[in-house]
Design an enzyme around this catalytic site. Structure first.
Site, mmCIF file in Angstrom:
data_model
loop_
_atom_site.group_PDB
_atom_site.id
_atom_site.type_symbol
_atom_site.label_atom_id
_atom_site.label_comp_id
_atom_site.label_asym_id
_atom_site.label_seq_id
_atom_site.Cartn_x
_atom_site.Cartn_y
_atom_site.Cartn_z
ATOM 1 N N ASP A 84 -2.482 -8.363 5.087
ATOM 2 C CA ASP A 84 -3.405 -7.501 4.340
ATOM 3 C C ASP A 84 -4.765 -7.556 5.029
ATOM 4 O OD1 ASP A 84 -1.173 -7.662 2.687
ATOM 5 O OD2 ASP A 84 -2.365 -7.622 0.842
ATOM 6 N N LYS A 109 -0.584 -0.040 -2.734
ATOM 7 C CA LYS A 109 -0.803 -1.295 -3.451
ATOM 8 C C LYS A 109 -2.140 -1.256 -4.189
ATOM 9 C CE LYS A 109 -1.305 -6.319 -2.753
ATOM 10 N NZ LYS A 109 -1.203 -7.439 -1.777
ATOM 11 N N LYS A 138 -4.106 0.001 0.435
ATOM 12 C CA LYS A 138 -4.365 -0.869 -0.718
ATOM 13 C C LYS A 138 -5.780 -0.623 -1.206
ATOM 14 C CE LYS A 138 -4.764 -5.893 -1.602
ATOM 15 N NZ LYS A 138 -4.533 -7.235 -1.010
#
Length: 329
Positions: free
Chosen positions: A166, A265, A229
Site C-alpha cells: 500500500d 479499497k 485506496k
C-alpha cells in the site's frame, strides 16, 4: 441459513484477474475528467436508504464483508505479540460456534496490513493460511521521505514476504496539477513491487476537490495500480461516500476503455457493520458482482470486524454481546 460460502474465492485463485498493465499517460483523457460535486453529493446522500437487507440476507452480506477486510494495525506501539494476535484473529475472525449456527464453513479476512517492521512477524504467523500480508510503504502516511528511500522500502517489504504493498502518492503532484510527475512516481512504485500487488493510497481528504480525486484515480490506474485506496486512515477526513462514488466511477470508466479491472479499497472511519453494507451495495450497484470478491474490493479496517461479530451474534441469539467479547487482541 442457506447461502453461498462468502469465502468462495479461494486463496489459490486470489488475484487471478489479469493485472492492470497500465497505459501511456493520456492527458486529453485526464483533462476531460470533471466532477459535478452537487450531483455526486446528492447521489451519495441517497445511498444509506436505497438498499436494505435483513435477517439471513444481512448475515450473509456481513460474512462476505469479513472476507474483504484488510485487518490492520498501524500504531507506533505495535509489538510482535500484538501482530501475532491480530494474525490469529485473521485466521479465525468469527467464533466457530457462531459459524456453526450460521451454517458456515471457516472463513478468513482478506489480508493483514502492517508496517514494514512487522511484515516478517505477520508472514510467519500466517504461514499456511493463504492470507496475504500487506505492507504500508513509501514513507507512509505522509510520503515525504526521499524518493529513493521510498522505492527501497517497497523492495525491502517485498523481500520480507509482503504480497501486497500500500503506497502513498505525493499529494503535491495532484495539488499542483503535475500529472506527469504523479504518473512517473506511480509507475516507479509499480515496477518496484514486482509480483506484489500495489494499492495506491490517494489520501483523498488532502486533495482539495472531487475533480482532483477523479483525475488522481485515473492517472494512478494508467500507471498500473492494481487497487486505488481512499486514505491512510491518518488524515482528518478519510473514506466518504462521495469520494467512493468518484473513485468507483473512475474504475468503471477505466475498465470500459482498457478492459482491466482495478480494485477499490475504502479505508479510515469505516467501523460499523451498517456502513459496510452501504459500501457493498454501492459496489454492487456501480461495478457489479465481480467486484464483490477480495481480489477487487477490500475494507481497510480493524474495529469494523468487532462490530460485524456483534451483529452476527445478535442475529443468532437475539441479544447483543459486550464489545470486549470480540476484541482483536
Amino acid at each position: 441459513m442457506e447461502t453461498q460460502n462468502p469465502n468462495s474465492t479461494t486463496r489459490e485463485t486470489l488475484h487471478d484477474e489479469p493485472r492492470n498493465e497500465g497505459m501511456a499517460l493520456d492527458m486529453d483523457w485526464v483533462r476531460a475528467v470533471q466532477a459535478n460535486t452537487s450531483a455526486i453529493e446528492r447521489r451519495a446522500g441517497t445511498l444509506p436508504g436505497r438498499r436494505s437487507v435483513k435477517k439471513d440476507y444481512q448475515a450473509a452480506w456481513l460474512l462476505k464483508a469479513i472476507t474483504m477486510i484488510d485487518l490492520t494495525t498501524l500504531a507506533g506501539d505495535d509489538t510482535p505479540g500484538r501482530v501475532r494476535r491480530l494474525c490469529a484473529k485473521a485466521r479465525q475472525p468469527v467464533a466457530p460456534a457462531l459459524l456453526d449456527a450460521l451454517g458456515m464453513d471457516t472463513i478468513t479476512v482478506g489480508a493483514v496490513c502492517v508496517y514494514h517492521d512487522m511484515v516478517e512477524t505477520a508472514v510467519n504467523a500466517l504461514q499456511g493460511s493463504g492470507i496475504p500480508v500487506a505492507a504500508v510503504s513509501t514513507g507512509f502516511p505522509a510520503g515525504l521521505s526521499p524518493f529513493h528511500l521510498r522505492v527501497a522500502e517497497i523492495s525491502e517489504s517485498v523481500k520480507a514476504g509482503a504480497e501486497e504493498i500500500d503506497i502513498v502518492i505525493s499529494r503535491r503532484h495532484v495539488l499542483t496539477g503535475d500529472w506527469q510527475a504523479l504518473y512517473d512516481e506511480m509507475r516507479t512504485f509499480r515496477e518496484a513491487c514486482g509480483d506484489a500487488h500495489v494499492k495506491a493510497i490517494l489520501a483523498t481528504g488532502e486533495l482539495g476537490t472531487l475533480r482532483n480525486v477523479a483525475r488522481a484515480s485515473l492517472v494512478c490506474m494508467m500507471a498500473g495500480a492494481d487497487f486505488i485506496k481512499t486514505s491512510t486512515g491518518k488524515e482528518g477526513v478519510n473514506a466518504t461516500l462521495p469520494v467512493s462514488l468518484v473513485m468507483i466511477r473512475a474504475i468503471r470508466d477505466y475498465q470500459a476503455r482498457t478492459g482491466y479491472r482495478v480494485g477499490y479499497k475504502p479505508a479510515g472511519g469505516i467501523s460499523k457493520a451498517k456502513d459496510a453494507l452501504v459500501y457493498l451495495s454501492l459496489i454492487k450497484d456501480e461495478l457489479g458482482d465481480r467486484w464483490l470478491q477480495p481480489d477487487l474490493f477490500r475494507f481497510g479496517a480493524s474495529s469494523l470486524l468487532g462490530d460485524i461479530e456483534r451483529q452476527l451474534e445478535h442475529h443468532v441469539t437475539g441479544a447483543y454481546s459486550a464489545g470486549y467479547r470480540h476484541g482483536l487482541g
